[in-house]
Design a protein around this motif. Structure first.
Motif, PDB file in Angstrom:
ATOM      1  N   LEU A  27       0.828  -1.213   0.000  1.00 42.15           N
ATOM      2  CA  LEU A  27       0.000   0.000   0.000  1.00 42.15           C
ATOM      3  C   LEU A  27       0.863   1.264   0.000  1.00 42.15           C
ATOM      4  O   LEU A  27       0.565   2.236  -0.708  1.00 42.15           O
ATOM      5  CB  LEU A  27      -0.931   0.003   1.213  1.00 42.15           C
ATOM      6  N   LEU A  28       1.935   1.240   0.782  1.00 42.74           N
ATOM      7  CA  LEU A  28       2.822   2.406   0.825  1.00 42.74           C
ATOM      8  C   LEU A  28       3.590   2.562  -0.488  1.00 42.74           C
ATOM      9  O   LEU A  28       3.820   3.688  -0.958  1.00 42.74           O
ATOM     10  CB  LEU A  28       3.783   2.286   2.010  1.00 42.74           C
ATOM     11  N   GLU A  29       3.978   1.438  -1.098  1.00 40.43           N
ATOM     12  CA  GLU A  29       4.627   1.505  -2.411  1.00 40.43           C
ATOM     13  C   GLU A  29       3.678   2.083  -3.460  1.00 40.43           C
ATOM     14  O   GLU A  29       4.108   2.804  -4.361  1.00 40.43           O
ATOM     15  CB  GLU A  29       5.089   0.113  -2.846  1.00 40.43           C
ATOM     16  N   SER A  30       2.405   1.754  -3.362  1.00 44.13           N
ATOM     17  CA  SER A  30       1.440   2.260  -4.339  1.00 44.13           C
ATOM     18  C   SER A  30       1.333   3.783  -4.282  1.00 44.13           C
ATOM     19  O   SER A  30       0.878   4.417  -5.236  1.00 44.13           O
ATOM     20  CB  SER A  30       0.060   1.636  -4.106  1.00 44.13           C
ATOM     21  N   VAL A  35      10.101   1.230   0.165  1.00 48.38           N
ATOM     22  CA  VAL A  35       9.877   0.468   1.401  1.00 48.38           C
ATOM     23  C   VAL A  35      10.829  -0.726   1.479  1.00 48.38           C
ATOM     24  O   VAL A  35      11.071  -1.414   0.482  1.00 48.38           O
ATOM     25  CB  VAL A  35       8.418  -0.030   1.463  1.00 48.38           C
ATOM     26  N   ALA A  36      11.365  -0.968   2.677  1.00 48.10           N
ATOM     27  CA  ALA A  36      12.115  -2.199   2.966  1.00 48.10           C
ATOM     28  C   ALA A  36      11.370  -2.971   4.043  1.00 48.10           C
ATOM     29  O   ALA A  36      10.748  -2.368   4.928  1.00 48.10           O
ATOM     30  CB  ALA A  36      13.524  -1.874   3.445  1.00 48.10           C
ATOM     31  N   LEU A  37      11.420  -4.296   3.972  1.00 48.08           N
ATOM     32  CA  LEU A  37      10.775  -5.134   4.985  1.00 48.08           C
ATOM     33  C   LEU A  37      11.793  -6.090   5.576  1.00 48.08           C
ATOM     34  O   LEU A  37      12.614  -6.656   4.848  1.00 48.08           O
ATOM     35  CB  LEU A  37       9.614  -5.920   4.379  1.00 48.08           C
ATOM     36  N   ARG A  38      11.709  -6.275   6.898  1.00 49.83           N
ATOM     37  CA  ARG A  38      12.662  -7.141   7.590  1.00 49.83           C
ATOM     38  C   ARG A  38      11.959  -7.984   8.647  1.00 49.83           C
ATOM     39  O   ARG A  38      10.958  -7.570   9.203  1.00 49.83           O
ATOM     40  CB  ARG A  38      13.770  -6.294   8.231  1.00 49.83           C
ATOM     41  N   ARG A  77       6.979 -11.029  -2.781  1.00 54.75           N
ATOM     42  CA  ARG A  77       5.843 -11.206  -3.687  1.00 54.75           C
ATOM     43  C   ARG A  77       4.896 -10.004  -3.666  1.00 54.75           C
ATOM     44  O   ARG A  77       4.263  -9.684  -4.672  1.00 54.75           O
ATOM     45  CB  ARG A  77       5.076 -12.493  -3.332  1.00 54.75           C
ATOM     46  N   PHE A  78       4.789  -9.328  -2.529  1.00 52.64           N
ATOM     47  CA  PHE A  78       3.848  -8.220  -2.396  1.00 52.64           C
ATOM     48  C   PHE A  78       4.455  -6.872  -2.784  1.00 52.64           C
ATOM     49  O   PHE A  78       3.724  -5.938  -3.075  1.00 52.64           O
ATOM     50  CB  PHE A  78       3.338  -8.131  -0.954  1.00 52.64           C
ATOM     51  N   THR A  79       5.768  -6.773  -2.748  1.00 54.34           N
ATOM     52  CA  THR A  79       6.408  -5.470  -2.985  1.00 54.34           C
ATOM     53  C   THR A  79       7.533  -5.599  -4.001  1.00 54.34           C
ATOM     54  O   THR A  79       7.851  -6.689  -4.479  1.00 54.34           O
ATOM     55  CB  THR A  79       6.985  -4.895  -1.681  1.00 54.34           C
ATOM     56  N   LYS A  80       8.159  -4.469  -4.303  1.00 54.66           N
ATOM     57  CA  LYS A  80       9.292  -4.453  -5.233  1.00 54.66           C
ATOM     58  C   LYS A  80      10.604  -4.775  -4.528  1.00 54.66           C
ATOM     59  O   LYS A  80      11.651  -4.882  -5.167  1.00 54.66           O
ATOM     60  CB  LYS A  80       9.397  -3.078  -5.884  1.00 54.66           C
ATOM     61  N   THR A  81      10.580  -4.887  -3.218  1.00 53.53           N
ATOM     62  CA  THR A  81      11.815  -5.080  -2.460  1.00 53.53           C
ATOM     63  C   THR A  81      12.477  -6.413  -2.780  1.00 53.53           C
ATOM     64  O   THR A  81      11.800  -7.408  -3.072  1.00 53.53           O
ATOM     65  CB  THR A  81      11.525  -5.009  -0.945  1.00 53.53           C
ATOM     66  N   TYR A 270      -2.962   7.071  -5.189  1.00 51.80           N
ATOM     67  CA  TYR A 270      -2.516   5.689  -5.359  1.00 51.80           C
ATOM     68  C   TYR A 270      -3.454   4.969  -6.321  1.00 51.80           C
ATOM     69  O   TYR A 270      -4.570   5.416  -6.598  1.00 51.80           O
ATOM     70  CB  TYR A 270      -2.481   4.961  -4.011  1.00 51.80           C
ATOM     71  N   ASP A 271      -2.983   3.835  -6.822  1.00 47.84           N
ATOM     72  CA  ASP A 271      -3.758   3.025  -7.761  1.00 47.84           C
ATOM     73  C   ASP A 271      -3.622   1.557  -7.357  1.00 47.84           C
ATOM     74  O   ASP A 271      -2.522   1.007  -7.391  1.00 47.84           O
ATOM     75  CB  ASP A 271      -3.248   3.238  -9.185  1.00 47.84           C
ATOM     76  N   LEU A 272      -4.715   0.947  -6.963  1.00 43.95           N
ATOM     77  CA  LEU A 272      -4.714  -0.457  -6.542  1.00 43.95           C
ATOM     78  C   LEU A 272      -5.416  -1.351  -7.561  1.00 43.95           C
ATOM     79  O   LEU A 272      -5.836  -2.462  -7.237  1.00 43.95           O
ATOM     80  CB  LEU A 272      -5.386  -0.588  -5.173  1.00 43.95           C
TER      81      LEU A 272
END
Length: 541
Positions: A27-30, A35-38, A77-81, A270-272
């Protein structure tokens, strides 16, 4: 300066913190944020690489060779990270690093303690490379109340005061259970979970409440009042038909807007629509294909999580539904393969380790090859395919893998450790791990599928095709269509005489995404559907 979102969990495990974190990242990427996830896990293992898939689930492999938690797969899978070694941290890694530093005298004789030495090391891991991102989402494994989690929770409590007030946000995922006998949702488990956080010194900014039924206005008001959050910060995440619907559910509840407001970020458009499209495709397929997955870790489907998702991605790309038939490889050692495999549209053998179930997998390969059923082998699936071919086409009846038997029990180790000319016990502990480049053979099926000369894929295996048998295999009709040019190892095999038969040393599922399905899984599902149509035409259906 990056802003930090810390995701904690309460009441019980497996609530979906990883999916929540990944969905929030999407959602934040949109909205255009980087964003980074850890994932920070409290167990004392150095990493999940040596843990049983039956206990821990899938081992997700990053491009740089980190063996990580399965939630890293959700993040990618959910983000570009692209996750890496900084994305998966355990208590074992933290304590190991601190003890190493103590032995080198880096603490100058000071007494090494949880505070500040362990907590400072955790902070260093949280902030490593954070300057490249707008937002870092950190999931804390386990649940509040676990004694192992306390150093991590203390660390994130400190970070709230180390940084500016709106640079840190605490998001707590909790359960609001429905009690059937009472006919109502109960808030007490969430209240107790939040109270435990308060005792540690952490006050959640947002509650994500998992439930089977929608939260009423009264329940929302009660949670807000007793958990000391605003009503708009009580987010209901009901059970969804597919995990790819969760970003839409959380957006409808206003989670991303609430996060942006609390972190003092710019509200952006944003665009979902891509998420809406994929949910529509999943819910409204034009037809179904059945896939037999012949594995050995079937007590938990988490052991094959990325593979399951990659099959779904391939099906969705073709407006299809995938029906996975989970088949215990050991059962194929006891009964005829036809009893389990006759009705399916394709057969897949996933990665794995050890001798258990190997003969059943070889029987599954034989059925797929001789019956002209689309086949995909992954890592151990490739090894089973080579052994089956060596036994039944080359007539090497004792063909085996070095992992299956000691060399004195077989003259024909067609699958061996890296130094295949001579068996070397010490090489058994080394693996090809992480990304390697594979060159594709001109005119091959994989070259047509990938439509490129080279591919970079992620590996996790100890054994290779024994190059001593390479010429014999190729002369007998096996096509080695992908090679690691640097090492000389074979990475892909196929059979040109078969309608669709491919096996790979690498695990292509690690790079498959819902909006960009892996080419091999996409083509595999297409081949399965074509096989199904051909069967129906022959039977007159």
């Amino acid at each position: 300066m990056a802003k930090y979102i810390f995701v904690t969990g309460g009441v019980l495990s497996s609530l979906g913190k990883g999916i929540t974190a990944a969905s929030l990242g999407a959602l934040l990427e949109s909205r255009g944020y980087k964003v980074a996830l850890r994932k920070f896990d409290p167990y004392l293992n150095y990493g999940p690489g040596t843990m049983s898939p039956l206990q821990h689930g899938e081992i997700f492999v990053t491009a740089d060779g980190c063996e990580g938690d399965l939630d890293l797969g959700h993040y990618e899978r959910f983000t570009k990270t692209n996750t890496d070694k900084h994305s998966d941290i355990t208590s074992g890694k933290i304590y190991y690093t601190v003890i190493e530093r103590e032995r080198k005298g880096e603490y100058l004789g000071a007494t090494v303690q949880v505070i500040p030495h362990i907590t400072d090391e955790i902070k260093g891991c949280i902030t490593a490379g954070a300057e490249d991102y707008d937002i870092v989402i950190v999931e804390i494994g386990g649940t509040v109340g676990d004694i192992e989690s306390l150093p991590f929770l203390e660390t994130i409590r400190q970070m709230k005061f180390d940084l500016k007030e709106n640079d840190v946000l605490f998001l707590h995922v909790t359960l609001v259970p429905y009690i059937k006998s009472a006919g109502e949702l109960k808030t007490k488990p969430t209240q107790h979970s939040v109270r435990q956080l308060h005792e540690i010194g952490i006050s959640p900014d947002i509650l994500v409440c998992r439930s089977e039924y929608p939260l009423s206005e009264g329940v929302r008001n009660k949670l807000a009042l007793f958990c000391n959050v605003g009503k708009s910060s009580v987010i209901n995440c009901m059970d969804a038909a597919t995990i790819y619907q969760v970003p839409l559910v959380l957006n409808e509840e206003g989670l991303d807007s609430e996060v942006i407001k609390k972190l003092g970020l710019e509200e952006r458009e944003y665009d979902l629509s891509k998420w809406q499209d994929i949910v529509k495709r999943i819910k409204q397929p034009k037809d179904t294909v059945s896939v037999a997955v012949v594995g050995k870790y079937l007590e938990t489907k988490d052991a094959y999580l990325s593979l399951t998702e990659a099959l779904l991605h391939g099906a969705v790309a073709n407006y299809l539904k995938v029906d996975i038939k989970w088949i215990d490889a050991e059962k194929l050692e006891e009964k005829m393969a036809s009893e389990y495999l006759s009705s399916v549209d394709c057969i897949l053998i996933p990665a794995g380790f050890g001798e258990r179930g190997m003969e059943g997998k070889i029987n599954a390969v034989n059925f797929a090859r001789t019956k002209d059923i689309p086949f995909l082998g992954i890592s151990m699936g490739l090894q089973a395919a080579v052994i089956e071919y060596a036994r039944n086409v080359l007539k090497l009846e004792d063909a085996r893998s070095a992992e299956m038997t000691k060399p004195e029990h077989s003259q024909n180790l067609v699958i061996d450790y890296k130094h295949d000319e001579h068996y070397n016990e010490e090489m058994g502990a080394s693996m090809r791990l992480g990304s390697y480049v594979t060159s594709l053979m001109e005119g091959s099926l994989v070259k047509e599928i990938y439509n490129t000369d080279t591919v970079t894929e992620r590996h996790r295996h100890r054994l290779e095709i024994n190059n001593k048998y390479r010429n014999a295999l190729e002369s007998a009709g096996m096509v080695i269509s992908g090679n690691n040019e640097e090492s000389g190892f074979a990475d892909i095999i196929e059979l040109s005489s078969h309608r669709w038969f491919i096996a790979t040393q690498f695990c292509p599922e690690f790079q498959s995404k819902p909006f960009n399905p892996h080419p091999l899984y996409n083509a595999f599902i297409q081949a399965a559907y074509k096989y199904k149509q051909d069967k129906n035409n022959l039977s007159g259906d």
